[in-house]
Design a protein around this motif. Sequence first.
Motif, mmCIF file in Angstrom:
data_model
loop_
_atom_site.group_PDB
_atom_site.id
_atom_site.type_symbol
_atom_site.label_atom_id
_atom_site.label_comp_id
_atom_site.label_asym_id
_atom_site.label_seq_id
_atom_site.Cartn_x
_atom_site.Cartn_y
_atom_site.Cartn_z
ATOM 1 N N VAL A 172 0.840 -1.194 0.000
ATOM 2 C CA VAL A 172 0.000 0.000 0.000
ATOM 3 C C VAL A 172 0.877 1.247 0.000
ATOM 4 O O VAL A 172 0.656 2.181 -0.775
ATOM 5 N N THR A 173 1.875 1.256 0.902
ATOM 6 C CA THR A 173 2.832 2.366 0.972
ATOM 7 C C THR A 173 4.225 1.775 0.850
ATOM 8 O O THR A 173 4.625 0.937 1.666
ATOM 9 N N PRO A 174 4.988 2.185 -0.164
ATOM 10 C CA PRO A 174 6.312 1.584 -0.368
ATOM 11 C C PRO A 174 7.311 2.039 0.695
ATOM 12 O O PRO A 174 7.105 3.029 1.400
ATOM 13 N N LEU A 175 8.415 1.288 0.786
ATOM 14 C CA LEU A 175 9.506 1.631 1.687
ATOM 15 C C LEU A 175 10.569 2.363 0.876
ATOM 16 O O LEU A 175 11.334 1.748 0.124
ATOM 17 N N SER A 176 10.611 3.686 1.007
ATOM 18 C CA SER A 176 11.568 4.482 0.234
ATOM 19 C C SER A 176 12.937 4.444 0.899
ATOM 20 O O SER A 176 13.071 4.154 2.086
ATOM 21 N N GLU A 177 13.964 4.763 0.104
ATOM 22 C CA GLU A 177 15.323 4.800 0.636
ATOM 23 C C GLU A 177 15.457 5.880 1.713
ATOM 24 O O GLU A 177 16.162 5.704 2.708
ATOM 25 N N ALA A 178 14.766 7.005 1.523
ATOM 26 C CA ALA A 178 14.846 8.088 2.505
ATOM 27 C C ALA A 178 14.255 7.672 3.847
ATOM 28 O O ALA A 178 14.842 7.904 4.913
ATOM 29 N N SER A 179 13.067 7.034 3.802
ATOM 30 C CA SER A 179 12.434 6.612 5.059
ATOM 31 C C SER A 179 13.228 5.491 5.718
ATOM 32 O O SER A 179 13.286 5.393 6.956
ATOM 33 N N LEU A 180 13.863 4.629 4.905
ATOM 34 C CA LEU A 180 14.684 3.561 5.467
ATOM 35 C C LEU A 180 15.895 4.136 6.197
ATOM 36 O O LEU A 180 16.225 3.717 7.315
ATOM 37 N N SER A 181 16.559 5.123 5.594
ATOM 38 C CA SER A 181 17.717 5.754 6.232
ATOM 39 C C SER A 181 17.311 6.454 7.525
ATOM 40 O O SER A 181 18.010 6.387 8.547
ATOM 41 N N GLN A 182 16.160 7.140 7.484
ATOM 42 C CA GLN A 182 15.671 7.825 8.680
ATOM 43 C C GLN A 182 15.363 6.822 9.792
ATOM 44 O O GLN A 182 15.647 7.081 10.970
ATOM 45 N N LEU A 183 14.781 5.661 9.416
ATOM 46 C CA LEU A 183 14.454 4.632 10.398
ATOM 47 C C LEU A 183 15.721 4.090 11.059
ATOM 48 O O LEU A 183 15.771 3.917 12.292
ATOM 49 N N VAL A 184 16.752 3.827 10.271
ATOM 50 C CA VAL A 184 17.999 3.310 10.825
ATOM 51 C C VAL A 184 18.599 4.309 11.809
ATOM 52 O O VAL A 184 19.061 3.949 12.897
ATOM 53 N N GLU A 185 18.575 5.603 11.457
ATOM 54 C CA GLU A 185 19.108 6.630 12.354
ATOM 55 C C GLU A 185 18.322 6.678 13.664
ATOM 56 O O GLU A 185 18.894 6.825 14.753
ATOM 57 N N GLU A 186 17.004 6.543 13.564
ATOM 58 C CA GLU A 186 16.158 6.575 14.761
ATOM 59 C C GLU A 186 16.457 5.387 15.675
ATOM 60 O O GLU A 186 16.520 5.528 16.898
ATOM 61 N N VAL A 187 16.640 4.220 15.074
ATOM 62 C CA VAL A 187 16.964 3.030 15.871
ATOM 63 C C VAL A 187 18.313 3.198 16.553
ATOM 64 O O VAL A 187 18.465 2.943 17.761
ATOM 65 N N LEU A 188 19.312 3.624 15.807
ATOM 66 C CA LEU A 188 20.656 3.762 16.371
ATOM 67 C C LEU A 188 20.713 4.809 17.476
ATOM 68 O O LEU A 188 21.546 4.720 18.384
ATOM 69 N N ALA A 189 19.821 5.799 17.422
ATOM 70 C CA ALA A 189 19.808 6.836 18.457
ATOM 71 C C ALA A 189 19.489 6.265 19.832
ATOM 72 O O ALA A 189 19.863 6.848 20.859
ATOM 73 N N HIS A 190 18.815 5.132 19.867
ATOM 74 C CA HIS A 190 18.480 4.486 21.148
ATOM 75 C C HIS A 190 19.635 3.637 21.686
ATOM 76 O O HIS A 190 19.527 3.092 22.786
ATOM 77 N N GLN A 191 20.687 3.484 20.924
ATOM 78 C CA GLN A 191 21.858 2.688 21.308
ATOM 79 C C GLN A 191 21.451 1.278 21.783
ATOM 80 O O GLN A 191 21.783 0.852 22.877
ATOM 81 N N PRO A 192 20.718 0.564 20.935
ATOM 82 C CA PRO A 192 20.231 -0.759 21.345
ATOM 83 C C PRO A 192 21.315 -1.829 21.240
ATOM 84 O O PRO A 192 22.337 -1.655 20.557
ATOM 85 N N GLN A 193 21.071 -2.946 21.923
ATOM 86 C CA GLN A 193 21.894 -4.141 21.775
ATOM 87 C C GLN A 193 21.235 -5.157 20.849
ATOM 88 O O GLN A 193 21.880 -6.118 20.437
ATOM 89 N N SER A 194 19.959 -4.934 20.546
ATOM 90 C CA SER A 194 19.226 -5.871 19.697
ATOM 91 C C SER A 194 17.996 -5.158 19.152
ATOM 92 O O SER A 194 17.531 -4.161 19.725
ATOM 93 N N VAL A 195 17.460 -5.668 18.028
ATOM 94 C CA VAL A 195 16.291 -5.064 17.392
ATOM 95 C C VAL A 195 15.252 -6.147 17.107
ATOM 96 O O VAL A 195 15.577 -7.225 16.590
ATOM 97 N N ALA A 196 13.993 -5.834 17.455
ATOM 98 C CA ALA A 196 12.856 -6.686 17.099
ATOM 99 C C ALA A 196 12.094 -6.005 15.978
ATOM 100 O O ALA A 196 11.721 -4.829 16.094
ATOM 101 N N LEU A 197 11.843 -6.715 14.892
ATOM 102 C CA LEU A 197 11.231 -6.145 13.688
ATOM 103 C C LEU A 197 9.921 -6.872 13.403
ATOM 104 O O LEU A 197 9.923 -8.073 13.110
ATOM 105 N N CYS A 198 8.800 -6.150 13.529
ATOM 106 C CA CYS A 198 7.487 -6.791 13.337
ATOM 107 C C CYS A 198 6.548 -5.824 12.626
ATOM 108 O O CYS A 198 6.077 -4.845 13.209
ATOM 109 N N LEU A 199 6.281 -6.100 11.340
ATOM 110 C CA LEU A 199 5.402 -5.268 10.530
ATOM 111 C C LEU A 199 4.102 -6.017 10.225
ATOM 112 O O LEU A 199 4.070 -7.253 10.170
ATOM 113 N N LEU A 200 3.048 -5.241 9.976
ATOM 114 C CA LEU A 200 1.760 -5.833 9.631
ATOM 115 C C LEU A 200 1.868 -6.710 8.378
ATOM 116 O O LEU A 200 2.466 -6.304 7.382
#
Length: 658
Positions: A134-162
Amino acid sequence: MSVSYWLGVDTGGTFTDFVLLGDGEPRIHKVLSTPTAPEQAILQGIGELGLDDAMAAGQLAIVHGTTVATNAALEGKGVHTVLVTNQGLEDILRIGRQNRAELYNLTPTQPPSVLETLPVAGTSCRLDAQGQEVTPLSEASLSQLVEEVLAHQPQSVALCLLFSYLNPAHEQRIREALEVTGLPVSASHTILPTRGEYERGIATWLNAWLAPKVANYLQRLQQATSPAPLAIMQSHGGTIASEQAADLAVNLLLSGPAGGLAAAKRLGEQLQQPQLMTFDMGGTSTDVALLDGDLRLTQQGHIGPYPVAVPMVDMHTIGAGGGSLAYVDDAGLLHVGPHSAGADPGPACYGRGGDRVTVTDANVVLGRLQPDFALGGSLTLDVASAKNAMQQLATQLGLGMEETAEGVLALANEHMTQALRVISIQKGFDPADFALLSFGGAGGLHVCALADNLGMQRAIVPRRAGVLSAEGLVYAPRKREHLQALPEASDDTTLQSLTALQQQGSEELIQEGVPERDIQHQVFVDMCYQGQSSVLQIPWQSAAAEREKRFHAAHEQRFGHRLALPVQQVNIRVQSLATTYPPPQPPLPARTGQANRQAQLPGVDPLVTVYDRETLGAGQTLHGPALISEAVGTTWLAQGWQASVDQSGHLLLDRSDA
């Protein structure tokens, strides 16, 4: 290198159990667990068994049941994890299903949860209910998502989409982008590819939250035991190579208890007794389960407050074990459990400084554990300390010491009886149709009382019952379970999914070194009435009409009725497995064991005959009241019960007045 020895290692809350096969009679061993570093107890046991050289030469195969994932989940000690989901669904794991533990409490208080502070990152991409973009995953939104995740300084990531179980393309792109940064990523389309965004999300988060801890532990253990092959028991009753297990922490939550059920299934086949209710009583907890020809799996399990929808043995666990503490509350009422004395200091009778009454101490005070019996094969009983602790509890209650001990056992037995009712009566099974299979270090002391409470006429105390879970690990098959959702699927697409899942299971087992000729596949379909969400697992039949017929019968057996509604297929599941073949065990030698002595037990009128189990011979019959002692457990044969010894040394109990 060729394997000459097979070692099952089951890490429990109090003891770490070992069973070694490969050279005549199986050898058993126990050491106290080391909860902060479980591998220390394992290496200690390997050394005490004299297996260091065999391990170094790669002649020792190790199969391990671990509690690392379970303990981390229950104690809330996973790693710092970020959840990535669709925008607008950031609170889905916190909201859950809105089920209330107290139905009529209008102002319930929610217990604290690590999910309250879980950082969440939302992405704008979206699929519809058919898996179409329905809504594509653009390169810009993907880069923004990675930056947002890294800002939390996680040790692991859980990925769950509809709807990622229908089309994993978006999850795959996001996972690849995050893995480039060095972060471990758990994606829902590989962890649990089925409907139910909350359950799928919880399973994915649990895996991401626990996997680094499990991977770190398994890496330490693998380095310490290399080059010996190391396999890990999974929650569904099959093993997996440790290298592959490290990324599947959510599949290890019932790793240890599943070993006991693998042994129970094998024992039921040997005794031609497929209907078993199992009762595994250890030092910290008691696990109960029901076998009706095969292991019963569930996708509705729980670990603490979290639903676990990945396949696991259908088991009910309560905090009642040999180390369960007895105490008096402010109202003067006696309680037993769920808190435990653990391995250190343990029950008062361990003589390690414990001064509070446990179930084990009650058995000591009532004489069911005699002074010359050893706990865990080496611990000498401190009867005086057990009696001192019991007298203090009796004073609080205003009762006699022996009367108090009887009350402690009665309460513990009632807790365990209720657990057995949950997995039998509440699921449509009559306990009288089953035999009660007792194992675990403390199980034999309570088996007759529990069978009496449930109206059961038969019970089994297997040989080496105190370490049966460790022995079951060695005999468990190598196994994978894969599933595929079937939204509005035709028979053609169902068969295509079936073929693909079988191929996937075979490839993973072949990668582990299993010959393709040894791989078998078992196929099941999750089905429900249209409009319902609760599914039942039905063995695969090629004819759709036969599958529906079996579903109606299973629904009536489980819930007491069937409905005149269309039946819907939800998932197809494929279990790919390869049986393992450790060396056979020698038969029981021909002998007739004589009683060691007779003892007078408090509250028991006739003298109690005491036997050493290692001297008993096939065909011998014992009559209660009697005590049957062995290195890793004691059986209390109550009055009105008798036990016959079969060819393998198992005790087959039945009511002598039946």
